[in-house]
Design an enzyme around this catalytic site. Sequence first.
Site, PDB file in Angstrom:
ATOM      1  N   LYS A 195      -5.429 -18.860  19.802  1.00 40.42           N
ATOM      2  CA  LYS A 195      -4.346 -17.896  19.564  1.00 40.42           C
ATOM      3  C   LYS A 195      -4.928 -16.589  19.023  1.00 40.42           C
ATOM      4  O   LYS A 195      -5.423 -16.537  17.908  1.00 40.42           O
ATOM      5  CB  LYS A 195      -3.318 -18.423  18.558  1.00 40.42           C
ATOM      6  CG  LYS A 195      -2.083 -17.501  18.566  1.00 40.42           C
ATOM      7  CD  LYS A 195      -1.227 -17.616  17.343  1.00 40.42           C
ATOM      8  CE  LYS A 195      -1.633 -16.741  16.208  1.00 40.42           C
ATOM      9  NZ  LYS A 195      -1.521 -15.280  16.430  1.00 40.42           N
ATOM     10  N   GLU A 269     -13.152 -18.975   8.210  1.00 43.91           N
ATOM     11  CA  GLU A 269     -13.887 -17.720   7.973  1.00 43.91           C
ATOM     12  C   GLU A 269     -12.875 -16.752   7.397  1.00 43.91           C
ATOM     13  O   GLU A 269     -12.009 -16.254   8.116  1.00 43.91           O
ATOM     14  CB  GLU A 269     -14.434 -17.161   9.295  1.00 43.91           C
ATOM     15  CG  GLU A 269     -15.340 -18.099  10.059  1.00 43.91           C
ATOM     16  CD  GLU A 269     -16.755 -18.131   9.522  1.00 43.91           C
ATOM     17  OE1 GLU A 269     -17.046 -17.400   8.559  1.00 43.91           O
ATOM     18  OE2 GLU A 269     -17.558 -18.916  10.044  1.00 43.91           O
ATOM     19  N   CYS A 303     -14.509  -8.119   7.884  1.00 47.46           N
ATOM     20  CA  CYS A 303     -14.446  -9.097   6.777  1.00 47.46           C
ATOM     21  C   CYS A 303     -15.655  -8.982   5.880  1.00 47.46           C
ATOM     22  O   CYS A 303     -15.566  -9.136   4.672  1.00 47.46           O
ATOM     23  CB  CYS A 303     -14.373 -10.497   7.355  1.00 47.46           C
ATOM     24  SG  CYS A 303     -15.679 -10.797   8.553  1.00 47.46           S
ATOM     25  N   GLU A 401      -9.544  -7.445  -1.627  1.00 47.69           N
ATOM     26  CA  GLU A 401      -9.964  -7.000  -0.300  1.00 47.69           C
ATOM     27  C   GLU A 401      -8.968  -5.960   0.210  1.00 47.69           C
ATOM     28  O   GLU A 401      -7.766  -6.230   0.265  1.00 47.69           O
ATOM     29  CB  GLU A 401     -10.005  -8.192   0.660  1.00 47.69           C
ATOM     30  CG  GLU A 401     -10.571  -7.805   2.016  1.00 47.69           C
ATOM     31  CD  GLU A 401     -10.531  -8.930   3.031  1.00 47.69           C
ATOM     32  OE1 GLU A 401      -9.542  -9.676   3.059  1.00 47.69           O
ATOM     33  OE2 GLU A 401     -11.485  -9.049   3.806  1.00 47.69           O
TER      34      GLU A 401
END
Length: 489
Positions: A195, A269, A303, A401
């Site tokens: 997906k 991840e 990331c 983040e």
Amino acid sequence: MIQGRPDAETDAWELSPAPETFAKTVREGLEPEPGLYIDGGFAPAADGRRFETIEPATESVLARVPDAGAADVDRAVESARRALKDWRRTPPLERAKHLFRIARRIQERSRELAVLESIDGGKPIKESRDVDLPLVAQHFFHHAGWCDKLRFVAGHGGPEPVGVCGQVIPWNFPLMMAAWKLAPALACGNTCVLKPAETTPLTALRLAEILDEVGLPPGVVNIVTGGPETGRLLVEHADLDKVAFTGSTEVGKRIAASCARRGRKVTLELGGKGPHVIFADAAIDQAVEGIVSGIWFNQGQVCCAGSRLLVEESVLEEVLEKLAWRMTTLRVGDPLDKNTDVGAINSRRQLETIRGFLQRGVDEGARLHECGEATLPDRGFWCRPTFFSDVQPSHTIAREEIFGPVLAVMSFRTPEEAVARANDTPFGLSAGVWTDKGAKALEFARRVNAGVVWCNSFNRFDPTAPFGGRRESGYGREGGMAGLREYLA
Ligand code: NAD
């Protein structure tokens, strides 16, 4: 011939527009209502629902994509289950041929795919063309080579696939994340339901066309488009053997809990807050280039971005001056211009999140430095590269983040303090260290709590090298032998 002129104030060259001319062809070839790729065919969602995917640089609608529901996810998983029977027994060299053909076809169609990646995702064409697409092809080539050598990776029982894998990926490297998930899974004899993210589904559907073109058996890979609900339906499906997820830590934790309840194999991840450490003995100009590529290229939507910069106090002023100058030379704007360094933010929602963090940084007392006066297009989602000085380790911008082109700069006095500050985060994905002394770099790499450490470089990827995080950045590895083990029973 170099066109353009040096800017009087910054001494930087202003280049004439260099549009990627193939964009027109790619736009004209866009299918307005593509289908889900299930069991080797394209079809709308069972209930006919669709959602729009838009171009972040212009806000125009590119296509209306199927919003897969429970019936579609069921059909995709059933198809993958059926296909598993033959695919896992397909001779390794035959599987290798399929992967090799996929890699070659990606290379042949790489210009089209790079342009589409930039149109749908907003990243500069020079990134999708020179970084993403070459890595995507390499990943399939690399894993084609592993198919008949898996006994060197597997344990005593020999190489057996895990089974049917549900794979959910984010929007920042759409095709690359698809390659990282599919290539090792297929090499090991698994079948997949993938997906893509809701804001970047188009290149995954082109990849489906390629799988079809090269004759991959129906059901070996199924691609379902949709939002978080489709993702949830997939990862919680009763008939999966493994889940592989790349995305936010928040969603990752939920998936970890649901896989734990089912005793299901999972790799995650997740997010990061990577530290870049510059020691005073580093080659400062080189380090500054590394910082620039680590946080501002790709709009900081990486990331493993180096979003916290820790500089040894004696060179802090010099680094800040050089960063400020370099920031003014970055070209922000049209992702399809070959000179663009910083493209569009992927979505309005992400832009608002970034703006919220910028405001928070100012409110908490850090000093904001923003890039240039250049006018940005009226439409689209834009954020100028930015850094903050006078940052305290407790500031939100130093802890959370941001996933945008925003750098938080702090200083340190001793190597001990550098390590302590670098590790002062719940994440543990990546780190960078800049120093002239090999021993110092190795000592830092040993002590920093990160899955990946780059020395005197940043954001370098290679299919042979395992990539992955520690702590709240997830577990499991992608790439190399470690990545293959995640797809073997
Ligand atoms: P996100 O977690 O919101 O979404 C990622 C994907 O998960 C999307 O496809 C989304 O539709 C799907 N999803 C959302 N909710 C779900 C649920 N409950 N169940 C199943 N699937 C669900 O993340 P995002 O904002 O799209 O991506 C950015 C994040 O991804 C950042 O935190 C970034 O650090 C992380 N990321 C990590 C890596 C890595 O390798 N560690 C790589 C790229 C991005």
